[in-house]
Design a protein around this motif. Sequence first.
Motif, PDB file in Angstrom:
ATOM      1  N   SER A  71      -4.019  -5.724 -11.420  1.00 14.34           N
ATOM      2  CA  SER A  71      -3.447  -5.686  -9.961  1.00 14.34           C
ATOM      3  C   SER A  71      -3.316  -6.741  -9.278  1.00 14.34           C
ATOM      4  N   GLN A  72      -2.067  -6.532  -8.571  1.00 12.24           N
ATOM      5  CA  GLN A  72      -2.295  -7.700  -7.352  1.00 12.24           C
ATOM      6  C   GLN A  72      -3.340  -7.782  -6.519  1.00 12.24           C
ATOM      7  N   ALA A  73      -4.217  -6.711  -6.039  1.00 11.72           N
ATOM      8  CA  ALA A  73      -5.183  -6.625  -5.564  1.00 11.72           C
ATOM      9  C   ALA A  73      -6.459  -7.260  -6.192  1.00 11.72           C
ATOM     10  N   ALA A  83      -5.805 -11.212  -6.272  1.00 15.28           N
ATOM     11  CA  ALA A  83      -5.966 -11.538  -4.925  1.00 15.28           C
ATOM     12  C   ALA A  83      -7.488 -11.741  -4.424  1.00 15.28           C
ATOM     13  N   THR A 118      -4.995 -12.483  -0.056  1.00 11.15           N
ATOM     14  CA  THR A 118      -4.527 -11.090   0.065  1.00 11.15           C
ATOM     15  C   THR A 118      -3.685 -10.602  -0.841  1.00 11.15           C
ATOM     16  N   TYR A 119      -3.390  -9.743  -1.018  1.00 15.75           N
ATOM     17  CA  TYR A 119      -2.677  -9.085  -2.149  1.00 15.75           C
ATOM     18  C   TYR A 119      -1.104  -9.381  -1.730  1.00 15.75           C
ATOM     19  N   GLN A 125       1.967 -11.227  -3.310  1.00 11.70           N
ATOM     20  CA  GLN A 125       3.292 -10.595  -3.690  1.00 11.70           C
ATOM     21  C   GLN A 125       4.382 -11.803  -3.223  1.00 11.70           C
TER      22      GLN A 125
END
Length: 137
Positions: free
Chosen positions: A46-48, A51, A57-58, A62
């Motif tokens: 996931s982006q999170a 990150a 940060t996510y 992005q």
Amino acid sequence: MKSGPIQNLGRRPKDPHGLSLGRKSDENDIEVGAAVRRLRIQRSISQAKLAAALGVTYQQIQKYESGDTRIAVSMLLRIAERLDAPILSLLPHSGASRAALLEEIENTPGARELFTLFKALKEDQQHLVLGLLRSMR
């Protein structure tokens, strides 16, 4: 009028020739961001999670993936490491390197069939096949 650091507040720095040093992202940055996104999704990260591993940060991920924010080379190296991918897989390919890659695929027995079969698989099946292939290296 005062001179010094306050005078340039809010402006992009310029080199001695008057060119902006903090240029906006371009098509190469968009390609790099898309490559990061593609690999991240292929790795089911996931982006999170990415990150957190990178200490950003996510929302920053992005921005990288959309090409809105340019990725520094040092950060790109860290991203490649976290995604377990060669850094070259994240860089844009020139027309010549694409042609060489296509020629290599054409000259590799079974590569075209492998690609066709792989493309027909569902995404979760593709992840399984990639995992199997990685384990065989």
